[in-house]
Design an enzyme around this catalytic site. Structure first.
Site, PDB file in Angstrom:
ATOM      1  CG  ASN A  73      13.271  -3.346   5.819  1.00 38.78           C
ATOM      2  OD1 ASN A  73      13.751  -3.893   5.011  1.00 38.78           O
ATOM      3  ND2 ASN A  73      11.986  -3.686   6.401  1.00 38.78           N
ATOM      4  CE  LYS A  82       9.773  -1.612   4.524  1.00 41.76           C
ATOM      5  NZ  LYS A  82       8.546  -1.307   4.744  1.00 41.76           N
ATOM      6  CG  HIS A  99       8.856  -6.483   7.519  1.00 39.03           C
ATOM      7  ND1 HIS A  99       7.755  -6.341   6.722  1.00 39.03           N
ATOM      8  CD2 HIS A  99       9.371  -5.529   7.830  1.00 39.03           C
ATOM      9  CE1 HIS A  99       7.682  -5.089   6.704  1.00 39.03           C
ATOM     10  NE2 HIS A  99       8.610  -4.342   7.512  1.00 39.03           N
ATOM     11  CD  GLU A 120       6.623  -4.128   3.738  1.00 41.48           C
ATOM     12  OE1 GLU A 120       7.762  -4.732   3.210  1.00 41.48           O
ATOM     13  OE2 GLU A 120       6.455  -3.028   4.041  1.00 41.48           O
ATOM     14  CD  GLU A 143       9.050  -2.964  11.347  1.00 40.83           C
ATOM     15  OE1 GLU A 143       9.487  -2.021  11.243  1.00 40.83           O
ATOM     16  OE2 GLU A 143       8.565  -3.857  10.509  1.00 40.83           O
ATOM     17  N   GLY A 173       5.317   2.476   6.687  1.00 39.78           N
ATOM     18  CA  GLY A 173       5.167   3.378   5.022  1.00 39.78           C
ATOM     19  C   GLY A 173       3.698   4.207   5.218  1.00 39.78           C
ATOM     20  CB  SER A 187       5.814   6.353   9.919  1.00 43.11           C
ATOM     21  OG  SER A 187       5.349   5.646   8.958  1.00 43.11           O
TER      22      SER A 187
HETATM   23  P1  PGA Z   1       8.730   2.524   7.368  1.00 45.25           P
HETATM   24  O1  PGA Z   1       9.012   0.898   7.378  1.00 45.25           O
HETATM   25  O2  PGA Z   1       9.866   3.242   8.250  1.00 45.25           O
HETATM   26  O3  PGA Z   1       8.776   2.865   5.885  1.00 45.25           O
HETATM   27  O4  PGA Z   1       7.241   2.640   8.090  1.00 45.25           O
HETATM   28  C1  PGA Z   1       9.390   0.308   8.398  1.00 45.25           C
HETATM   29  C2  PGA Z   1       9.677  -1.346   8.093  1.00 45.25           C
HETATM   30  O5  PGA Z   1       8.613  -1.873   7.428  1.00 45.25           O
HETATM   31  O6  PGA Z   1      10.337  -1.900   8.689  1.00 45.25           O
END
Ligand code: PGA
Length: 264
Positions: free
Chosen positions: A25, A27, A110, A112, A182, A188, A228
């Site tokens: 992803n 982003k 997601h 976010e 998630e 993140g 992560s």
């Molecule tokens: P990350 O993000 O691996 O940077 O924690 C995962 C995601 O948001 O899909």
């Protein structure tokens, strides 16, 4: 034996019941030149992957990604899709537009988007239905916040999000979507859910899928872990019986890191 494996009676061996799927992803990262460089570096590194490999790029990089990955084992996904076929929805992109571009997957719901853009279980469901109807494969994200985990609401939240996202779907759809668990507190942050916690939580989601469709159907649905996930922890996470892949943010922006996750 882990539920990820089933006995092939003819061969007398256990085989994978669900093919692992690792998706990047990106982003809101990478312009055209950066995308091109990343994909060109990635192609040879992941060509022998045993799992399905997907990169979900910004809308502006989709064409480049589709073009550069033609004939390879890398599949391309978007990060959002609107539920209407067309019309007065300034700034939105329809499922048909993505399909016509050669896009196969789309991340929906997601955290976010839920947190910053007003995404709800109902809009997630509308997007999922539109994506499936157009032939896209949704990667549907669910996950609790730290507050919800600490308040003992993990199951309540995941059951609500899973049932909400999948409302009105039928058994015919089960091979065409992926769920990504998630936990919001692991995205993140460098803070990964331990393999045990991720596995046990995904088991709750799979049980819910069993209630929605049927227990045997749930055994076929792929559920990723995200938050992560990186070259260091991928092996332990992927060894868990319930974890069928990963949705990778930060570590998907570097070809070597992402390839190490893919080739875990
Ligand atoms: P990350 O993000 O691996 O940077 O924690 C995962 C995601 O948001 O899909």
């Amino acid at each position: 034996m882990a539920s990820k494996y089933v006995m092939n009676k003819l061969l007398g061996v256990y085989i994978m019941a669900r093919k692992p799927i690792i998706a990047g992803n990106w982003k809101m990262n990478n312009n055209k030149a950066e995308s091109k460089a990343l994909i060109e570096e990635l192609l040879p590194l992941v060509k022998d992957a045993q799992c399905d490999v997907v990169i979900c790029t910004p809308f502006t990089d989709l064409w480049t990604a589709v073009d550069l990955t033609k004939g390879s084992n890398i599949h391309v996904g978007a990060q959002n899709v609107h539920w209407a076929e067309k019309g007065a929805f300034t700034g939105e992109i329809s499922a048909k537009m993505l399909v016509e571009l050669g896009v196969e997957y789309v991340i929906i719901g997601h955290s976010e988007r839920r947190q910053y853009f007003g995404e709800t279980d109902a809009t997630v469901n509308a997007r999922v239905k539109a994506a499936l109807a157009a032939g896209l494969k949704p990667i549907i994200c669910v996950g609790e916040t730290l507050e919800e985990r600490e308040a003992g609401k993990v199951e309540e939240v995941l059951v609500r999000q899973t049932k909400g996202a999948l409302a009105d779907l039928s058994k015919d759809d089960i091979d065409n979507f992926v769920i990504a668990y998630e936990p919001v507190w692991a995205i993140g942050t460098g803070r990964t859910a331990t393999a045990d916690v991720a596995n046990d939580t995904i088991a709750i989601i799979r049980r819910t899928l069993g209630e929605i469709f049927c227990p045997k159907c749930a055994e076929r649905i792929r559920i990723q872990y995200g938050g992560s996930m990186n070259p260091k922890n991928v092996k332990e996470l992927m060894a868990q019986p319930e974890i069928d892949g990963g949705l990778i943010g930060g570590a998907s922006l570097k070809a070597v890191d992402f390839s190490q996750v893919v080739n875990y």
